[in-house]
Each structure stands twice: as structure tokens, then as C-alpha cells.
Scaffold this motif. Structure first.
Motif, PDB file in Angstrom:
ATOM      1  N   LEU A   1     -46.696 -32.700  39.125  1.00 18.48           N
ATOM      2  CA  LEU A   1     -45.630 -31.363  39.355  1.00 18.48           C
ATOM      3  C   LEU A   1     -46.159 -30.258  38.564  1.00 18.48           C
ATOM      4  O   LEU A   1     -46.364 -28.972  39.417  1.00 18.48           O
ATOM      5  CB  LEU A   1     -44.405 -31.759  39.406  1.00 18.48           C
ATOM      6  N   ILE A   2     -45.880 -30.271  37.546  1.00 19.96           N
ATOM      7  CA  ILE A   2     -46.239 -29.102  36.690  1.00 19.96           C
ATOM      8  C   ILE A   2     -47.734 -28.372  36.799  1.00 19.96           C
ATOM      9  O   ILE A   2     -47.722 -27.210  37.000  1.00 19.96           O
ATOM     10  CB  ILE A   2     -46.269 -29.292  35.211  1.00 19.96           C
ATOM     11  N   GLN A   3     -48.478 -29.278  37.205  1.00 27.56           N
ATOM     12  CA  GLN A   3     -49.989 -28.649  37.330  1.00 27.56           C
ATOM     13  C   GLN A   3     -49.948 -28.088  38.736  1.00 27.56           C
ATOM     14  O   GLN A   3     -50.515 -27.001  39.012  1.00 27.56           O
ATOM     15  CB  GLN A   3     -51.094 -29.937  37.647  1.00 27.56           C
ATOM     16  N   LEU A   4     -49.204 -28.486  39.724  1.00 27.40           N
ATOM     17  CA  LEU A   4     -49.074 -27.904  41.075  1.00 27.40           C
ATOM     18  C   LEU A   4     -48.343 -26.630  40.889  1.00 27.40           C
ATOM     19  O   LEU A   4     -48.824 -25.588  41.385  1.00 27.40           O
ATOM     20  CB  LEU A   4     -48.273 -28.886  41.966  1.00 27.40           C
ATOM     21  N   LEU A   5     -47.421 -26.525  40.115  1.00 22.85           N
ATOM     22  CA  LEU A   5     -46.524 -25.275  39.852  1.00 22.85           C
ATOM     23  C   LEU A   5     -47.535 -24.164  39.216  1.00 22.85           C
ATOM     24  O   LEU A   5     -47.410 -23.050  39.547  1.00 22.85           O
ATOM     25  CB  LEU A   5     -45.190 -25.533  39.111  1.00 22.85           C
ATOM     26  N   LEU A   6     -48.087 -24.646  38.159  1.00 22.32           N
ATOM     27  CA  LEU A   6     -48.924 -23.799  37.424  1.00 22.32           C
ATOM     28  C   LEU A   6     -50.079 -23.115  38.186  1.00 22.32           C
ATOM     29  O   LEU A   6     -50.352 -21.999  38.207  1.00 22.32           O
ATOM     30  CB  LEU A   6     -49.614 -24.382  36.137  1.00 22.32           C
TER      31      LEU A   6
ATOM     32  N   LEU B   1     -45.977 -20.751  40.123  1.00 20.00           N
ATOM     33  CA  LEU B   1     -44.832 -20.685  40.257  1.00 20.00           C
ATOM     34  C   LEU B   1     -43.779 -21.037  39.065  1.00 20.00           C
ATOM     35  O   LEU B   1     -42.665 -21.564  39.181  1.00 20.00           O
ATOM     36  CB  LEU B   1     -44.191 -21.976  41.384  1.00 20.00           C
ATOM     37  N   VAL B   2     -44.243 -20.784  37.768  1.00 20.53           N
ATOM     38  CA  VAL B   2     -43.925 -20.837  36.428  1.00 20.53           C
ATOM     39  C   VAL B   2     -43.305 -19.439  35.911  1.00 20.53           C
ATOM     40  O   VAL B   2     -44.145 -18.659  35.772  1.00 20.53           O
ATOM     41  CB  VAL B   2     -44.627 -21.745  35.597  1.00 20.53           C
ATOM     42  N   ASP B   3     -41.951 -19.490  35.907  1.00 19.27           N
ATOM     43  CA  ASP B   3     -41.473 -18.240  35.293  1.00 19.27           C
ATOM     44  C   ASP B   3     -41.654 -18.247  33.989  1.00 19.27           C
ATOM     45  O   ASP B   3     -41.603 -17.094  33.106  1.00 19.27           O
ATOM     46  CB  ASP B   3     -40.190 -18.024  35.794  1.00 19.27           C
ATOM     47  N   GLU B   4     -41.211 -19.472  33.067  1.00 18.74           N
ATOM     48  CA  GLU B   4     -40.929 -19.699  31.746  1.00 18.74           C
ATOM     49  C   GLU B   4     -41.560 -21.071  31.324  1.00 18.74           C
ATOM     50  O   GLU B   4     -41.529 -21.977  31.968  1.00 18.74           O
ATOM     51  CB  GLU B   4     -39.486 -19.550  31.415  1.00 18.74           C
ATOM     52  N   LEU B   5     -41.951 -21.109  29.965  1.00 16.43           N
ATOM     53  CA  LEU B   5     -42.372 -22.276  29.425  1.00 16.43           C
ATOM     54  C   LEU B   5     -41.645 -22.394  28.064  1.00 16.43           C
ATOM     55  O   LEU B   5     -41.468 -21.536  27.454  1.00 16.43           O
ATOM     56  CB  LEU B   5     -43.957 -22.332  28.909  1.00 16.43           C
ATOM     57  N   TRP B   6     -40.809 -23.857  28.143  1.00 16.97           N
ATOM     58  CA  TRP B   6     -40.249 -23.917  26.960  1.00 16.97           C
ATOM     59  C   TRP B   6     -40.992 -25.060  26.255  1.00 16.97           C
ATOM     60  O   TRP B   6     -40.740 -26.215  26.558  1.00 16.97           O
ATOM     61  CB  TRP B   6     -38.632 -24.511  27.020  1.00 16.97           C
ATOM     62  N   LEU B   7     -41.825 -24.633  25.245  1.00 16.53           N
ATOM     63  CA  LEU B   7     -42.730 -25.636  24.472  1.00 16.53           C
ATOM     64  C   LEU B   7     -42.114 -26.032  23.296  1.00 16.53           C
ATOM     65  O   LEU B   7     -41.543 -25.381  22.602  1.00 16.53           O
ATOM     66  CB  LEU B   7     -43.990 -25.199  24.255  1.00 16.53           C
ATOM     67  N   LYS B   8     -42.282 -27.404  22.977  1.00 18.71           N
ATOM     68  CA  LYS B   8     -41.955 -27.886  21.589  1.00 18.71           C
ATOM     69  C   LYS B   8     -43.399 -28.590  21.189  1.00 18.71           C
ATOM     70  O   LYS B   8     -43.524 -29.660  21.672  1.00 18.71           O
ATOM     71  CB  LYS B   8     -40.965 -28.906  21.781  1.00 18.71           C
ATOM     72  N   ILE B   9     -44.145 -27.819  20.401  1.00 15.85           N
ATOM     73  CA  ILE B   9     -45.270 -28.395  19.866  1.00 15.85           C
ATOM     74  C   ILE B   9     -45.331 -29.203  18.506  1.00 15.85           C
ATOM     75  O   ILE B   9     -44.886 -28.452  17.511  1.00 15.85           O
ATOM     76  CB  ILE B   9     -46.106 -27.092  19.867  1.00 15.85           C
ATOM     77  N   HIS B  10     -45.473 -30.419  18.762  1.00 11.09           N
ATOM     78  CA  HIS B  10     -45.414 -31.252  17.575  1.00 11.09           C
ATOM     79  C   HIS B  10     -46.639 -31.283  17.126  1.00 11.09           C
ATOM     80  O   HIS B  10     -47.600 -31.220  17.541  1.00 11.09           O
ATOM     81  CB  HIS B  10     -45.070 -32.701  18.355  1.00 11.09           C
ATOM     82  N   PRO B  11     -46.596 -31.394  15.483  1.00 16.84           N
ATOM     83  CA  PRO B  11     -47.763 -31.541  14.732  1.00 16.84           C
ATOM     84  C   PRO B  11     -48.479 -32.835  14.581  1.00 16.84           C
ATOM     85  O   PRO B  11     -48.730 -33.450  13.401  1.00 16.84           O
ATOM     86  CB  PRO B  11     -47.246 -30.889  13.262  1.00 16.84           C
TER      87      PRO B  11
ATOM     88  N   ALA C   1     -53.224 -16.727  33.416  1.00 12.37           N
ATOM     89  CA  ALA C   1     -51.996 -15.926  33.173  1.00 12.37           C
ATOM     90  C   ALA C   1     -51.464 -15.664  31.991  1.00 12.37           C
ATOM     91  O   ALA C   1     -52.196 -16.184  31.029  1.00 12.37           O
ATOM     92  CB  ALA C   1     -50.984 -16.950  33.785  1.00 12.37           C
ATOM     93  N   VAL C   2     -50.793 -14.491  31.736  1.00  8.56           N
ATOM     94  CA  VAL C   2     -50.216 -14.143  30.705  1.00  8.56           C
ATOM     95  C   VAL C   2     -48.753 -14.499  30.395  1.00  8.56           C
ATOM     96  O   VAL C   2     -47.919 -14.136  31.445  1.00  8.56           O
ATOM     97  CB  VAL C   2     -50.514 -12.555  30.555  1.00  8.56           C
ATOM     98  N   PHE C   3     -48.663 -14.786  29.033  1.00  5.77           N
ATOM     99  CA  PHE C   3     -46.860 -15.123  29.001  1.00  5.77           C
ATOM    100  C   PHE C   3     -46.588 -14.398  27.694  1.00  5.77           C
ATOM    101  O   PHE C   3     -47.484 -13.946  26.867  1.00  5.77           O
ATOM    102  CB  PHE C   3     -46.876 -16.516  28.698  1.00  5.77           C
ATOM    103  N   THR C   4     -45.384 -13.954  27.552  1.00  4.27           N
ATOM    104  CA  THR C   4     -44.928 -13.301  26.387  1.00  4.27           C
ATOM    105  C   THR C   4     -43.757 -14.199  25.688  1.00  4.27           C
ATOM    106  O   THR C   4     -42.900 -14.853  26.210  1.00  4.27           O
ATOM    107  CB  THR C   4     -44.026 -11.967  26.979  1.00  4.27           C
TER     108      THR C   4
ATOM    109  N   TYR D   1     -41.777 -18.821  26.368  1.00  2.00           N
ATOM    110  CA  TYR D   1     -42.522 -17.926  27.005  1.00  2.00           C
ATOM    111  C   TYR D   1     -42.205 -17.598  28.291  1.00  2.00           C
ATOM    112  O   TYR D   1     -41.763 -18.462  28.951  1.00  2.00           O
ATOM    113  CB  TYR D   1     -44.096 -18.445  27.022  1.00  2.00           C
ATOM    114  N   GLU D   2     -42.323 -16.289  28.632  1.00  2.00           N
ATOM    115  CA  GLU D   2     -42.026 -15.766  29.940  1.00  2.00           C
ATOM    116  C   GLU D   2     -43.229 -15.231  30.519  1.00  2.00           C
ATOM    117  O   GLU D   2     -43.985 -14.650  29.801  1.00  2.00           O
ATOM    118  CB  GLU D   2     -41.051 -14.713  29.757  1.00  2.00           C
TER     119      GLU D   2
END
Length: 191
Positions: free
Chosen positions: A123-128, A132-142, A159-162, A178-179
Motif C-alpha cells: 500500500l505504501i508503494q502505491l501511495l508513494l 499521495l504521501v504528505d508526511e513520513l514518520w520514520l523510526k530508523i533503527h541502527p 520527491a523532496v521532503f523537509t 518529514y513533510e
């Protein structure tokens, strides 16, 4: 929740999603700490939302959250929009089934609560792919896993995100929000 190499499969437990022979389910467990919990609480508890989920993620959620709502207040009250070609109903209250990209676009353009997507790789691949993605809330694990379902795999458009908010937990998880900020710009690097 993703790894350094972009894997998002089965962060919650060993039996969550073993498809493709994935054997690292529960890879987020060693990284839970108070700082991590506070970010999750802020995102999940203080932001009333509705949810857009793929069928597999919905099935995982529907088997757990109706009986554990104290851990995620609001999950049972929010509308769960489920993108599925095979599933048409559920006993989990406030579940609505969608079957096309047009349904998602209509939902995105409607008024109401924010819509969050959790898990749901296809679903995320379809949105991207359809911007159709306004924000990404990433939790990047080491951690790197080398195999598994990736967040940014097939269908991501340029795409560019801030970065709008970030923190790092004591266990090394980068919490980054990111927005969406427009189109990619290019140029020449250097002096």
C-alpha cells in the motif's frame, strides 16, 4: 519502523510476517526505551486519526488491537480503511473496505481526521508512486537485515521532503518526521 537498509517487515514479533522466509521478526524489540515510547505516545495518542491499512496489516491489527486498546487509545474508535481486493467485512468496529486507487484519492481529498498508514508495504508503494504521501514518520533503527520488505522499493517517485521534527533515542533510533516539500531540484555540487 525501518532498518538502516530500509527493511520494514515484521518489526513487532517473530510471527508477525514470515513471508519470503523472513526470520528477523521482532527486530525493534532491543531498541524500545523511554524516549522511543514518548515519541510513539505523542504520535499515536495525541493525534486522533483514521487509518489506511493493507489487508495483511489490517488482519494483524484486527487480531490484536480490539483487545489491547489501552496500549493505543483511539485505535478502536478511528475508522480503519482497508485496501483489499479479497476482504469485504470485519467484526472490528469502524472498518471500511476500499478496492481501488480512486477510493484512496477520494478519501484523501475528503475532510475529517488525519489518515495514518502503519506497515502495509504494498500500500505504501502505491501511495508513494501516486504522490499521495504528505508526511513520513520514520523510526530508523541502527540495524541492517539484508533481506525483507523495504519501505522504498518499487514505485517511489522522485520527491523532496523537509525535516519538521527529529530526535535520537539513547538506543540510537533516529525518530524523523518529514513533510512533502515539492519536486527534486538538481545542480552541481562543489565550490
Amino acid at each position: 519502523m525501518i532498518t538502516l537498509d530500509g527493511i520494514m517487515q515484521a518489526p513487532g514479533g517473530p510471527d508477525e510476517d514470515t513471508s519470503g522466509g523472513f526470520r528477523y521478526g521482532g527486530w525493534t524489540a532491543p531498541y524500545g526505551d523511554e524516549a522511543y515510547g514518548k515519541v510513539l505516545e505523542k504520535q499515536l495518542w495525541t493525534n486522533p486519526a483514521d487509518y489506511l491499512l493493507g489487508r495483511k496489516t489490517f488482519e494483524i491489527f484486527a487480531n490484536y488491537w480490539p483487545e489491547h486498546a489501552d496500549l493505543w487509545p483511539g485505535i478502536n474508535d478511528g475508522t480503519k480503511y482497508v485496501m483489499s481486493k479479497t476482504m469485504k467485512n470485519s467484526d472490528w468496529k469502524n472498518s471500511v473496505f476500499l478496492n481501488s486507487l480512486a477510493d484512496i484519492k477520494k478519501l484523501k481529498n475528503s475532510t475529517g481526521s488525519d489518515i495514518q498508514v502503519h506497515g502495509s508495504g504494498k500500500l505504501i508503494q502505491l501511495l508513494l508512486n501516486n504522490d499521495l504521501v504528505d508526511e513520513l514518520w520514520l523510526k530508523i533503527h541502527p540495524v541492517t537485515l539484508g533481506q525483507g520488505k523495504k519501505l522504498f522499493d518499487h514505485g517511489t517517485i522522485p520527491a523532496v521532503f523537509t525535516l519538521i521534527e527529529s530526535s535520537v533515542t539513547p538506543s540510537g533510533v533516529i525518530m524523523a518526521n518529514y513533510e512533502r516539500a515539492g519536486k527534486v531540484k538538481t545542480g552541481t555540487a562543489g565550490p
